[in-house]
Design an enzyme around this catalytic site. Structure first.
Site, PDB file in Angstrom:
ATOM      1  N   CYS A   1       8.127  -0.286   2.526  1.00 35.57           N
ATOM      2  CA  CYS A   1       6.956   0.455   2.992  1.00 35.57           C
ATOM      3  C   CYS A   1       7.295   1.938   3.063  1.00 35.57           C
ATOM      4  O   CYS A   1       8.374   2.326   3.518  1.00 35.57           O
ATOM      5  CB  CYS A   1       6.520  -0.062   4.357  1.00 35.57           C
ATOM      6  SG  CYS A   1       5.928  -1.770   4.319  1.00 35.57           S
TER       7      CYS A   1
ATOM      8  N   CYS B   1      12.862   0.963   5.464  1.00 34.83           N
ATOM      9  CA  CYS B   1      11.991  -0.188   5.690  1.00 34.83           C
ATOM     10  C   CYS B   1      12.859  -1.409   5.458  1.00 34.83           C
ATOM     11  O   CYS B   1      13.211  -1.719   4.316  1.00 34.83           O
ATOM     12  CB  CYS B   1      10.796  -0.181   4.731  1.00 34.83           C
ATOM     13  SG  CYS B   1       9.771  -1.684   4.885  1.00 34.83           S
TER      14      CYS B   1
END
Length: 204
Positions: free
Chosen positions: A113, A108
């Protein structure tokens, strides 16, 4: 040009880690930040309700059931829900499959994330800027130097960038010699890193 290793050079024993955790728990309780009951509940959640053991069960199911595997690759969130797995940070999961010719790895680049329901808490290196920037630019080198994963030149490496709207994770290749193993035994071969793409499943 030199690069900073992703993994910290200091390796602590399980006893040292446990002692640090106990000390942090005591401080939080003493300061009224957490209660013993809340800590017990958090431990229960990450031991039983979310975490890589759940992702491993999904992978083992996909290895054993071609129809489920097809549904998993079509809609990861929906297929995981069939097994009662889902929730916060797992609303929109996309599963990408490793094959003989393609190896997938997840990052990410904006923050960290991560599909918590199937992988649990993200490791520190996943959240670090070194991994997030380097894995996109030089994935083979990072996999080889920082994770000890050597891929043949014929294997294409694909890097998938997760976001708050879409979280990727990897369906690793099933190891050879596991044809007669049941799902429980297969799940024990699946590691967190194999579902991120920085590792592969264990061999029996």
């Amino acid at each position: 040009m030199t690069t900073t290793p992703i993994h910290p050079p200091t390796v602590r024993t399980q006893e040292e880690i446990a002692a640090r955790v106990k000390a942090l728990e005591a401080i939080m309780i003493e300061k009224g930040i957490m209660t013993p009951e809340a800590i017990d509940r958090l431990t229960e959640i990450y031991e039983n309700e979310v975490g890589p053991q759940l992702g491993a069960a999904v992978v083992a199911k996909a290895w054993s059931d071609p129809d489920f595997k097809a549904r998993l690759l079509e809609d990861g969130t929906k297929a995981c829900a069939e097994l009662g797995i889902g929730g916060l940070q797992g609303e929109d999961m996309v599963v990408v499959e490793n094959t003989e010719s393609v190896h997938n790895v997840i990052t990410c680049t904006l923050c960290s994330c991560y599909p918590w329901p199937v992988l649990g808490l993200p490791p520190n290196w996943y959240k670090g800027p070194q991994y997030r920037s380097r894995i996109v630019r030089e994935p083979r080198k990072v996999l080889r130097e920082d994770f000890g994963l050597e891929l043949h030149d014929s294997v294409e490496v694909r890097v998938w960038d997760s976001s708050s709207e879409m979280r990727y994770w990897v369906l690793p290749q099933r190891p050879p010699g596991t044809e007669d193993m049941d799902e429980k035994a297969l799940a024990a071969l699946v590691t967190r890193d194999s579902m991120i793409g920085t590792g592969v499943a264990r061999t029996p």
